[in-house]
Design a protein around this motif. Sequence first.
Motif, PDB file in Angstrom:
ATOM      1  N   ALA A 430       1.129  -1.200  -0.292  1.00  0.00           N
ATOM      2  CA  ALA A 430      -0.250  -0.111   0.116  1.00  0.00           C
ATOM      3  C   ALA A 430       0.941   1.184  -0.239  1.00  0.00           C
ATOM      4  N   LEU A 431       2.088   1.137   0.599  1.00  0.00           N
ATOM      5  CA  LEU A 431       3.355   2.703   1.126  1.00  0.00           C
ATOM      6  C   LEU A 431       3.550   2.834  -0.399  1.00  0.00           C
ATOM      7  N   ALA A 432       4.027   1.745  -0.850  1.00  0.00           N
ATOM      8  CA  ALA A 432       4.514   1.866  -2.155  1.00  0.00           C
ATOM      9  C   ALA A 432       3.377   1.801  -3.726  1.00  0.00           C
ATOM     10  N   TYR A 433       1.944   2.040  -3.346  1.00  0.00           N
ATOM     11  CA  TYR A 433       0.887   2.588  -4.553  1.00  0.00           C
ATOM     12  C   TYR A 433       0.292   3.839  -4.157  1.00  0.00           C
ATOM     13  N   TRP A 434       1.001   3.749  -2.914  1.00  0.00           N
ATOM     14  CA  TRP A 434      -0.207   5.684  -2.793  1.00  0.00           C
ATOM     15  C   TRP A 434       0.943   5.959  -2.397  1.00  0.00           C
ATOM     16  N   TYR A 435       2.487   5.753  -2.586  1.00  0.00           N
ATOM     17  CA  TYR A 435       3.437   6.409  -2.342  1.00  0.00           C
ATOM     18  C   TYR A 435       3.272   7.781  -4.008  1.00  0.00           C
ATOM     19  N   PRO A 436       2.921   7.585  -5.257  1.00  0.00           N
ATOM     20  CA  PRO A 436       2.978   8.587  -5.517  1.00  0.00           C
ATOM     21  C   PRO A 436       2.078   9.746  -5.496  1.00  0.00           C
ATOM     22  N   LYS A 437       0.214   9.613  -5.070  1.00  0.00           N
ATOM     23  CA  LYS A 437      -0.471   9.943  -4.644  1.00  0.00           C
ATOM     24  C   LYS A 437      -0.270  10.616  -3.548  1.00  0.00           C
ATOM     25  N   ALA A 438       0.805  10.824  -2.433  1.00  0.00           N
ATOM     26  CA  ALA A 438       1.074  11.287  -1.278  1.00  0.00           C
ATOM     27  C   ALA A 438       2.192  12.202  -1.702  1.00  0.00           C
ATOM     28  N   THR A 439       3.306  11.760  -2.447  1.00  0.00           N
ATOM     29  CA  THR A 439       4.517  12.834  -2.885  1.00  0.00           C
ATOM     30  C   THR A 439       4.506  13.170  -3.988  1.00  0.00           C
ATOM     31  N   GLY A 440       3.930  13.231  -4.782  1.00  0.00           N
ATOM     32  CA  GLY A 440       3.506  12.785  -6.047  1.00  0.00           C
ATOM     33  C   GLY A 440       4.844  12.500  -7.250  1.00  0.00           C
ATOM     34  N   ARG A 441       5.616  11.941  -6.818  1.00  0.00           N
ATOM     35  CA  ARG A 441       6.576  11.363  -7.112  1.00  0.00           C
ATOM     36  C   ARG A 441       6.742   9.690  -7.354  1.00  0.00           C
ATOM     37  N   LEU A 442       7.383   9.243  -7.989  1.00  0.00           N
ATOM     38  CA  LEU A 442       7.561   7.765  -8.132  1.00  0.00           C
ATOM     39  C   LEU A 442       8.931   7.039  -7.204  1.00  0.00           C
ATOM     40  N   MET A 443       8.927   6.198  -6.471  1.00  0.00           N
ATOM     41  CA  MET A 443       9.535   5.207  -6.301  1.00  0.00           C
ATOM     42  C   MET A 443      10.160   4.181  -7.711  1.00  0.00           C
ATOM     43  N   SER A 444      11.619   3.925  -7.245  1.00  0.00           N
ATOM     44  CA  SER A 444      12.006   2.805  -8.159  1.00  0.00           C
ATOM     45  C   SER A 444      11.369   1.889  -8.449  1.00  0.00           C
ATOM     46  N   GLU A 445      11.161   1.211  -9.428  1.00  0.00           N
ATOM     47  CA  GLU A 445      10.659   0.501  -9.548  1.00  0.00           C
ATOM     48  C   GLU A 445      11.976  -1.088  -8.977  1.00  0.00           C
ATOM     49  N   ARG A 446      13.320  -0.632  -9.659  1.00  0.00           N
ATOM     50  CA  ARG A 446      14.155  -1.849  -9.206  1.00  0.00           C
ATOM     51  C   ARG A 446      14.960  -1.993  -7.605  1.00  0.00           C
ATOM     52  N   TRP A 447      14.462  -0.868  -7.406  1.00  0.00           N
ATOM     53  CA  TRP A 447      14.953  -1.107  -5.732  1.00  0.00           C
ATOM     54  C   TRP A 447      13.440  -1.786  -4.797  1.00  0.00           C
ATOM     55  N   GLY A 448      12.809  -0.877  -5.565  1.00  0.00           N
ATOM     56  CA  GLY A 448      11.772  -1.386  -5.016  1.00  0.00           C
ATOM     57  C   GLY A 448      11.686  -3.474  -4.678  1.00  0.00           C
ATOM     58  N   LYS A 449      11.448  -3.949  -5.933  1.00  0.00           N
ATOM     59  CA  LYS A 449      11.726  -5.212  -6.223  1.00  0.00           C
ATOM     60  C   LYS A 449      12.647  -6.097  -5.217  1.00  0.00           C
ATOM     61  N   ILE A 450      14.114  -5.308  -5.555  1.00  0.00           N
ATOM     62  CA  ILE A 450      15.019  -5.825  -4.814  1.00  0.00           C
ATOM     63  C   ILE A 450      14.632  -5.550  -3.145  1.00  0.00           C
ATOM     64  N   ALA A 451      14.229  -4.793  -2.632  1.00  0.00           N
ATOM     65  CA  ALA A 451      13.963  -4.691  -1.417  1.00  0.00           C
ATOM     66  C   ALA A 451      12.588  -5.528  -1.180  1.00  0.00           C
ATOM     67  N   PHE A 452      11.674  -6.038  -1.998  1.00  0.00           N
ATOM     68  CA  PHE A 452      10.790  -7.038  -1.481  1.00  0.00           C
ATOM     69  C   PHE A 452      11.168  -8.046  -1.625  1.00  0.00           C
ATOM     70  N   TRP A 453      12.147  -8.369  -2.588  1.00  0.00           N
ATOM     71  CA  TRP A 453      13.440 -10.175  -2.692  1.00  0.00           C
ATOM     72  C   TRP A 453      13.867 -10.023  -1.393  1.00  0.00           C
ATOM     73  N   LEU A 454      14.272  -9.670  -0.985  1.00  0.00           N
ATOM     74  CA  LEU A 454      15.310  -9.105  -0.053  1.00  0.00           C
ATOM     75  C   LEU A 454      14.316  -9.973   1.568  1.00  0.00           C
ATOM     76  N   VAL A 455      12.926  -9.291   1.400  1.00  0.00           N
ATOM     77  CA  VAL A 455      12.722  -9.145   2.837  1.00  0.00           C
ATOM     78  C   VAL A 455      11.337 -10.466   2.711  1.00  0.00           C
ATOM     79  N   PHE A 456      10.633 -10.835   1.536  1.00  0.00           N
ATOM     80  CA  PHE A 456      10.730 -11.832   1.116  1.00  0.00           C
ATOM     81  C   PHE A 456      10.826 -13.712   1.273  1.00  0.00           C
ATOM     82  N   ALA A 457      12.550 -13.909   1.142  1.00  0.00           N
ATOM     83  CA  ALA A 457      13.173 -14.774   1.105  1.00  0.00           C
ATOM     84  C   ALA A 457      13.839 -14.709   2.851  1.00  0.00           C
ATOM     85  N   GLY A 458      14.510 -13.353   3.527  1.00  0.00           N
ATOM     86  CA  GLY A 458      14.309 -13.395   4.228  1.00  0.00           C
ATOM     87  C   GLY A 458      13.809 -14.071   5.478  1.00  0.00           C
TER      88      GLY A 458
END
Length: 648
Positions: A430-458
Amino acid sequence: MAGLTWMVALADRPRRAPVEPVLPVPSDDAARLAATWGDKPGLIGFLATVDHKRIAARYLVTTLALLVVSGILALDMRIQLSQPEMQRLGPQGYNEAFTLHGSTMLFLVSVPVMEAMAIWLVPLMLGQRNLAYPRLAAYSYWLYLGGVLMLWVPHALGVTPDLGWFEYPPLSGPTYAPGHRADVWAQMITFTEVAALAASVNIAVTILKMRPPGMTLARMPVFLWAMLVTSVMTVLALPAVMLATSLLIADRLVATQFFSPQAGGDVLLFQHMFWFFGHPEVYIIFLPAVGFVSAIVETFSRRVLFGHTVQVLAIVSVGLLAFGLWVHHMFAVGLPRLGASFYTAASMAIALPVGMQIFCWIATIADGRPRFATPLLWVVGFIATFVIGGLSGVMTASAPLDLQLTDTYFIVGHLHYVLVGGALFPLFGALAYWYPKATGRLMSERWGKIAFWLVFAGFNIGFFPMHLLGLMGMPRRIYTYPTAMGWGTLNLVVSAGTLIASLGAAVMVANALLSLRLGRPAGDDPWGGSTLEWGCASPPPPYNFAATPVVGSLVPCWEPRPRRVMTGLSLTDREVLVTSVGEAAPEYRQFSPGPSIWPLLAALATSAFFVGSIFTPWAVVWGSVPVAATLIGWFWPRARHEESRAET
């Protein structure tokens, strides 16, 4: 309905196309609205704000900071348990870390962070300019912050609660817990639960009475249904734990005997009251996540959510069944077998509506054209982890098996799969989804996916072996263990997994912070979302919407026909639209209170009342005076311009 008029916007809204603001706003009108709904500059403006977005941002920053601190405590405990006979933390230090971690996560993070998302999202999803009770929202945050300080300031002073996040008597009673450690924990509960009650009433009233025209109950997004049911559950469940901790303080301070068997009290009464709140709390945390997941799945599958009615009925069913399960936490205390059988059946039955929800999400993804962006990855991770937690929950719902597994690391693994998998994974999505609505900017998709796989695997490396440790007989809440038990290897794996997950969380935080300045401009609707919040500017202006949208379907931002709006609210006075409960028909314009310092002063007076009461019963008497004075100042009638008055 005097002064309310209807008009049609000029721009078409093709389905799944990026959405522009619902109605072009003349620059003069935008300036007048911004002046009307904006805050005063400086410190006074900061302290007195009643803007739901700023209040929600404070909640989010506080809860996410506590999440980081609580994660550090968890790492500290895992380092202690990574090898047998470690002496890095002694028994007292481990008990304090365990209590702080559990209490922070369950009472100061899990529920408040979901309320924070609701405080931010609900008015935007309703096309409204603020919550029903803006000053009550401000009061709820300041009181919540008091609860945070109630736990962490004594910790800094060396008065850390050390009896776990449950504080069962008689160990928490005056005989076995002298001093104020147990009092600190018990009164922290009072702080946070009063704050949660204030927020929940606010959210429920806003959803029921401030929906935009056309948004009937049948057209409400799943997130709004989830928050409505969650708010009702909160109002029904939280008084039980507040009463339990208040009775515990009375036992400790004025020698009542509610939980003293020697004087006719009952220690199991505390457990019943605690878990009557405690198990609904699991679903108070989970149901907002259902709303997050439904919104994300719908947007990134590019089709209307499969089984909207099924989802709503499942949410209501979970809300009802959640109040009939609490005793499965007490199977080991010697309950009658007939009672245990009833709660076994009820605990297994709740898996049915939850399973229906999961099948609806899977069907939506399978029948759509899914785009596996970072938010949807978090949803897929949620489904995988929550199913594991749900299956282990069905196992422990069986009284005979639970008697063998209770108080082992199997329960620790199950608890984290349900709470982290069922709440934090959807929250991160949800934070990744509504982040652009709250800030007007997009987070990096590459680093977002790296973060997901690290958290999911860990996460899975770290918590799945806990089930095996439980089956091997490792008890929970121990600070060390002998080498001969054979638990060292799996505990090392668990600790390594938590380190990997922590690295992923650090990447996610860095991505969010750097994207505030370096992220690409998002536009108003980068994902092509279906619900109304994507129809205003990013980030939203102080007034959110210049005109109230009119809803014609479940997916108002995907409606192919021109967008309709309703005008008539004042540009120079704070007014919100009130509608009927069932059909959302316009009823009247309501004055919305502006910025005020009184919610902060009332929260300070309430905090003094709560803190003083753990030292002397006279604080209940004398502490009521400043509370009453600040409430009188808060509600004292003030003259308003005639147009600012509520019109019926």
